[in-house]
Design a protein around this motif. Structure first.
Motif, mmCIF file in Angstrom:
data_model
loop_
_atom_site.group_PDB
_atom_site.id
_atom_site.type_symbol
_atom_site.label_atom_id
_atom_site.label_comp_id
_atom_site.label_asym_id
_atom_site.label_seq_id
_atom_site.Cartn_x
_atom_site.Cartn_y
_atom_site.Cartn_z
ATOM 1 N N GLY A 74 0.808 -1.216 0.000
ATOM 2 C CA GLY A 74 0.000 0.000 0.000
ATOM 3 C C GLY A 74 0.840 1.264 0.000
ATOM 4 N N HIS A 78 2.673 3.205 -2.107
ATOM 5 C CA HIS A 78 2.821 3.250 -3.561
ATOM 6 C C HIS A 78 3.979 4.136 -3.991
ATOM 7 N N ARG A 128 2.700 4.935 -10.009
ATOM 8 C CA ARG A 128 1.621 4.458 -9.137
ATOM 9 C C ARG A 128 0.508 3.838 -9.979
ATOM 10 N N ASP A 129 0.192 4.514 -11.092
ATOM 11 C CA ASP A 129 -0.831 3.970 -11.997
ATOM 12 C C ASP A 129 -0.368 2.655 -12.612
ATOM 13 N N GLU A 154 1.675 0.502 -11.275
ATOM 14 C CA GLU A 154 1.549 -0.529 -10.225
ATOM 15 C C GLU A 154 0.117 -1.060 -10.180
ATOM 16 N N GLU A 155 -0.827 -0.145 -10.287
ATOM 17 C CA GLU A 155 -2.236 -0.553 -10.227
ATOM 18 C C GLU A 155 -2.631 -1.372 -11.461
ATOM 19 N N ARG A 156 -2.145 -0.924 -12.638
ATOM 20 C CA ARG A 156 -2.459 -1.677 -13.866
ATOM 21 C C ARG A 156 -1.925 -3.092 -13.790
ATOM 22 N N MET A 209 -1.194 -4.802 -11.073
ATOM 23 C CA MET A 209 -1.958 -5.523 -10.045
ATOM 24 C C MET A 209 -3.256 -6.064 -10.643
ATOM 25 N N ASN A 210 -3.978 -5.221 -11.386
ATOM 26 C CA ASN A 210 -5.245 -5.655 -11.977
ATOM 27 C C ASN A 210 -5.027 -6.750 -13.016
ATOM 28 N N ASN A 228 -4.149 -9.996 -11.176
ATOM 29 C CA ASN A 228 -5.309 -10.579 -10.507
ATOM 30 C C ASN A 228 -6.354 -11.071 -11.503
ATOM 31 N N GLY A 243 0.209 -7.227 -3.649
ATOM 32 C CA GLY A 243 0.786 -5.915 -3.865
ATOM 33 C C GLY A 243 1.797 -5.933 -4.995
ATOM 34 N N HIS A 266 5.046 -3.482 -6.269
ATOM 35 C CA HIS A 266 5.897 -2.328 -5.955
ATOM 36 C C HIS A 266 6.932 -2.133 -7.047
#
Lengths: 185, 321
Positions: free
Chosen positions: B253, B255, B262-263, B265-267, B269-270, B273, B290, B292
């Motif tokens: 968390g 980031h 940061r974006d 990392e989120e892409r 992650m999605n 998953n 997570g 990183h």
């Protein structure tokens, strides 16, 4: 496919199973079934497998009875003072694949480990009706807490890789490959 | 940049000739404690992420991707309803038992990586830092009854060193008078799936996402998911790999400070998953806890990308002076 669950549905009920007593009921187990396994099992990993197979291939007597047994692929951490066993999660089963058909033909009926198995192992499982249980990687403390006793059986010089007899109570497992060869992998 | 670079704690006595002095025994003691604890107590940020994952999984769902590793001759269930919850419940129970019983959470107590960040104005007094680190690791593994998992020669004679030594130590020298030592105990069930790739310099972010996705497709359930992914981008091949490990020291968390990364990392992650590998590889929406990213300048002709795969048992300790 007959005998396999549909995409939708209720979670499979947790099923309690005791070895070796309920080995004759293994035919009813299906890949994906969730099991709490209790009873008597043996530990053996890489080095113990190599020795057992060498003895079998040269026709010598084994230091342990394999018929009807369940083998757990684990190498525990050293046993802390006052405890029955150290942390004992599953190790990767694939490393045992080369030895497994011989071990199954010697009478082993179930294996516990993590990761997929080779086509040769699956063929030998079909031939012998053996079952492969998936244990959850990393959960060494959980499995340790469910061991009631630990007794050295053979190959003491191998340390954590020696063969031990464990009395276990409610190991959480998933049937990874059943006796018909159906697999979760 | 990372947890490593964060707040410099209160200055302490022992300043001499403009240098802050830290006694060897104090470093040894705190490192020893950190190494003992990281193998037994799952970090609070990881426990929180596992709990959130358990909440988000539906017991009735269990859809899984096509098999990439299975034997084509073996029929395979398309879904394992409830299996992800069974695995996550077991992982959380395992964490409780390990802490309560003071047992290592996993029998693979890992190869130790150490990241040292030493200010120019700080000096270690009494013993060279590398010797302190070696001593703390050997004593912690002996006293904690952790499994020694290091062989002295990688190829010719794989004899166990019997001490879990040596570690891999990385040193960074920085401005200031603080000292930070971060440790990871890296299990090899997951490490065997870590990868470094040299992408084309203009490959762009989609290629980075794709590289991570392919790494995880190859790893499947064998790396003990849900995983934490450390991603190093830039530098040279080895530097990217080093960054990917350093990234694992960050709290989940926490980031990247740059919104672009940061974006990303989120892409990632999605995307990971979305693979449906799931907890224990048995399906569901939680393959990664997570992601990183750490970055570094690189050469005009290259784009190194390293992915360190860490099992859910992310064992880390960061000690600061």
């Amino acid at each position: 496919m007959v005998g396999l669950h549909a995409t939708e549905g209720e979670p499979r009920p947790l099923r309690s199973l005791r070895v070796p007593d309920e080995v004759p009921q293994f035919g009813a187990l299906q890949a994906g079934d969730q099991v709490l396994l209790s009873g008597t099992i043996l530990t053996a990993r890489d080095a113990a497998h190599a020795r057992l197979v060498a003895l079998l291939e040269s026709g010598q007597e084994l230091p342990v009875e394999l018929r009807n047994q369940t083998i757990y692929y684990t190498g525990p951490t050293p046993t802390p003072e006052g405890k029955i066993i150290g942390s004992c999660g599953p190790t990767t089963s694939g490393r045992m694949d080369g030895f497994t058909p011989t071990i199954l033909r010697a009478g082993v009926r179930a294996m516990i480990g993590k990761g997929p198995r080779s086509a040769e192992v699956i063929a030998a499982m079909r031939e012998t009706g053996a079952v492969y249980f998936y244990a959850f990687g990393g959960c060494g403390a959980l499995y340790a807490q469910r061991v009631r006793s630990m007794e050295l059986l053979a190959f003491e010089d191998l340390g954590p890789e020696a063969i031990y007899r464990l009395e276990i109570e409610a190991f959480p497992l998933v049937v990874a490959i059943d006796g018909s060869g159906a697999s979760i992998f | 940049m990372t947890a490593m670079n964060r707040a410099n704690p209160d200055p302490e006595p022992g300043v001499q000739h403009g240098k802050r002095l830290i006694p060897a025994e104090e470093i040894y003691r705190r490192l020893y404690d950190g190494i003992r604890e990281m193998n037994v107590v799952l970090a609070a940020d990881v426990v929180a992420a596992l709990r959130a994952a358990r909440e988000s999984e539906s017991p009735a769902d269990g859809t899984r991707p096509q098999s990439r590793t299975g034997s084509p001759s073996a029929p395979r269930p398309a879904a394992l309803p409830g299996a992800a919850c069974f695995v996550l419940d077991s992982i959380l129970e395992n964490a409780d038992i390990a802490e309560r019983e003071q047992l290592p959470m996993c029998q693979d107590t890992g190869f130790v990586l150490v990241f040292v960040e030493q200010g120019h104005d700080v000096r270690v007094e009494g013993e060279p830092l590398d010797r302190i680190i070696h001593r703390a690791i050997a004593d912690a593994y002996r006293d904690g009854r952790f499994r020694n998992s290091v062989v002295g020669d990688p190829l010719n004679n794989r004899t166990n060193t019997g001490t879990n030594l040596p570690p891999a130590i990385h040193y960074d020298h920085v401005d200031g008078e603080h000292l930070t030592i971060g440790c990871l105990a890296k299990g090899f069930g997951s490490e065997n799936y870590s990868q470094t790739r040299m992408l084309k310099p203009t490959a762009g972010p989609n290629a980075v996402v794709q590289a991570v996705v392919e790494t995880m497709e190859r790893a499947g359930g064998n790396c003990c998911p849900p995983v934490v992914l450390g991603i190093g981008i830039g530098g040279t091949m080895d530097w990217a790999a080093r960054l990917s490990k350093k990234a694992l020291l960050r709290d989940l968390g926490d980031h990247h400070r740059d919104p672009y990364y940061r974006d990303l990392e989120e892409r990632i992650m999605n995307a990971v998953n979305g693979l449906g590998i799931g907890a224990g590889g048995l399906g569901g929406g939680t393959t990664a806890l997570g992601v990183h990213i750490e970055t570094y300048p690189t050469h005009i002709a290259g784009l190194p990308v390293a992915v360190s795969v860490n099992c859910w048992a992310e064992r880390k300790a960061v000690v600061r002076w």
